[in-house]
Structure formats: C-alpha cells, structure tokens
Design an enzyme around this catalytic site. Structure first.
Site, PDB file in Angstrom:
ATOM      1  N   HIS A   1       1.887 -10.685   9.652  1.00 32.32           N
ATOM      2  CA  HIS A   1       3.082 -11.057   8.883  1.00 32.32           C
ATOM      3  C   HIS A   1       3.649 -12.342   9.479  1.00 32.32           C
ATOM      4  O   HIS A   1       3.789 -12.449  10.703  1.00 32.32           O
ATOM      5  CB  HIS A   1       4.105  -9.925   8.961  1.00 32.32           C
TER       6      HIS A   1
ATOM      7  N   LEU B   1       0.847  -1.204   0.000  1.00 31.54           N
ATOM      8  CA  LEU B   1       0.000   0.000   0.000  1.00 31.54           C
ATOM      9  C   LEU B   1       0.878   1.247   0.000  1.00 31.54           C
ATOM     10  O   LEU B   1       1.907   1.290   0.683  1.00 31.54           O
ATOM     11  CB  LEU B   1      -0.912  -0.021   1.230  1.00 31.54           C
TER      12      LEU B   1
HETATM   13  C1  GRF Z   1      -0.679 -16.031   6.082  1.00 33.53           C
HETATM   14  O1  GRF Z   1       0.358 -16.912   6.371  1.00 33.53           O
HETATM   15  C2  GRF Z   1      -0.253 -14.617   6.326  1.00 33.53           C
HETATM   16  O2  GRF Z   1       0.597 -14.461   7.410  1.00 33.53           O
HETATM   17  C3  GRF Z   1       0.507 -14.336   5.052  1.00 33.53           C
HETATM   18  O3  GRF Z   1      -0.260 -14.937   4.050  1.00 33.53           O
HETATM   19  C4  GRF Z   1      -0.962 -16.029   4.598  1.00 33.53           C
HETATM   20  C5  GRF Z   1      -2.416 -15.808   4.312  1.00 33.53           C
HETATM   21  O4  GRF Z   1      -3.178 -16.936   4.564  1.00 33.53           O
HETATM   22  N1  GRF Z   1       0.751 -12.935   4.876  1.00 33.53           N
HETATM   23  P1  GRF Z   1      -4.770 -16.841   4.518  1.00 33.53           P
HETATM   24  O5  GRF Z   1      -5.141 -16.224   3.170  1.00 33.53           O
HETATM   25  O6  GRF Z   1      -5.219 -16.023   5.670  1.00 33.53           O
HETATM   26  O7  GRF Z   1      -5.236 -18.265   4.596  1.00 33.53           O
END
Ligand code: GRF
Length: 197
Positions: free
Chosen positions: A113, A97
């Site tokens: 994250h 963003l």
């Molecule tokens: C998660 O591991 C998050 O930390 C990362 O991407 C993944 C997303 O998984 N940034 P979801 O789409 O919530 O299943």
C-alpha cells in the site's frame, strides 16, 4: 533445503512491483519464492505481457464477467488451487477481497500500500499526505486481513516530502522504494509464515 514456495502475484495494471519481485526471484537462486503465476482482474493489464515475457504463466480473470464479488473470487481461488499456489502477493491489485476469500488465504496473502499505514488507508494516498502537510510519506507491505489496508505491518519504506511535491511526483519517487521493498518483505513474510504455521 526447503522447496520454494509456489507464489502467485495478483495485479490490475502496469505490474512494475510484480516484475521487481519476479526478477529478484529469478535472479537469486536461494530466493524462497517461485513466482508460479500472475493473475490480473483486467485483461488489458500491461503486466500480463511482462509476466509472459518472463515466462511466468499469466492469466486474466475479468471481474466484469462475474455477477458477484464471490463468484469472481471463487474463480480466482480455483485458478490458484489449479496452479498449486501456496502464497499470494497482491501488487497493484485494485479489487477489495471479501472476508471469505481472505479467510481461505489467511497468513498466506500480503499486499503493498502506498502510504505509511496506518495513515491513509484506501485511495489517493499521495495527495492526502501532501494535503495533510506531512513531512514524510512511504509505502507499507502488510498482511491482508478482513479490513481494507488493516492487516499487520511487515515492512515499510519512507521518503521525505519535498517542497513543490505533487501527488504525481511523490508517486514517481515512491515507486522505486516499493520495488526495492517488496521482494525483501516477501522473504520476511514467508519466514514469519513458517514460524507461525
Ligand atoms: C503501486 O504504487 C502500489 O502501491 C499501488 O498501486 C501501484 C501499482 O503499481 N497499490 P504497479 O502495477 O506495481 O506498477
């Protein structure tokens, strides 16, 4: 009693963290957020169907339809305003963003994250933690600021890296921790937000 904060969740794919938050919000009558909108920048995202099944308004705003990042974000911002959104949760939302968008949502936008920030900002966090021979790994819910993965930390969850762990096995074992952490961290973020504002 304070009204629930109208919250949007931004996704790009599977949406399992979104589902975890939305289920908690729907199950707990005193949960402080109402998940009022889910937006994906990828129209094919499985999470959109999951939101729909939970009767949450879900829409795709395909970033590929826009010439610039700002044009995409203007559309995103307009959709958030049209749904009277007060707070934004990024959950597996794979778009960086711009400072302009972040400024509009300052102190009202958070992200998860998959690393123990400040370690491993950016991509391939699991592989990088293994390559560094770290003993532990985890995930972080943080405020979204101008710098990618640099905003203030709200909550973290950690797990041990086991001998033989791969990036995939680590990601798989971390995911349930993310899903447990994020609904709790959102409560904390909303409380902090009230105190700050
Ligand atoms: C998660 O591991 C998050 O930390 C990362 O991407 C993944 C997303 O998984 N940034 P979801 O789409 O919530 O299943």
């Amino acid at each position: 009693m304070r009204a629930k904060t109208r919250t949007a969740i931004l996704i790009s794919g599977r949406g399992s963290n979104m589902v975890a938050i939305a289920k908690t919000a729907q199950a707990q009558t005193d949960y402080p957020a109402n998940i009022a909108l889910v937006i994906s920048n990828r129209p094919e995202a499985a999470g959109l169907y999951k939101a729909d099944a939970m009767r949450i308004p879900a829409l795709a705003i395909d970033h590929k339809d826009f010439e610039t990042r700002e044009d995409f974000e203007n559309e995103l911002h307009a959709a958030l305003l049209a749904h009277e959104i007060e707070f934004v949760v990024c959950a597996g939302f794979m778009r960086v963003l711009t400072a302009g968008f972040v400024e509009k949502w300052q102190n009202r936008i958070i992200n998860i994250h998959p690393s123990l920030l400040p370690k491993y900002k950016g991509l391939n966090t699991h592989a990088r933690a293994i390559a560094a021979k770290d003993k532990e790994h985890g995930c972080t819910v943080h405020w979204v600021s101008e710098g990618v993965d640099e905003g203030g930390i709200i909550e973290q969850a950690r797990l041990n890296i086991l001998p033989g762990d791969t990036a995939d096995s680590l990601a798989e074992r971390l995911l349930p921790l993310e899903q447990a952490l994020y609904p709790k961290a959102l409560i904390k973020a909303l409380n902090t937000n009230i105190i700050d504002s």
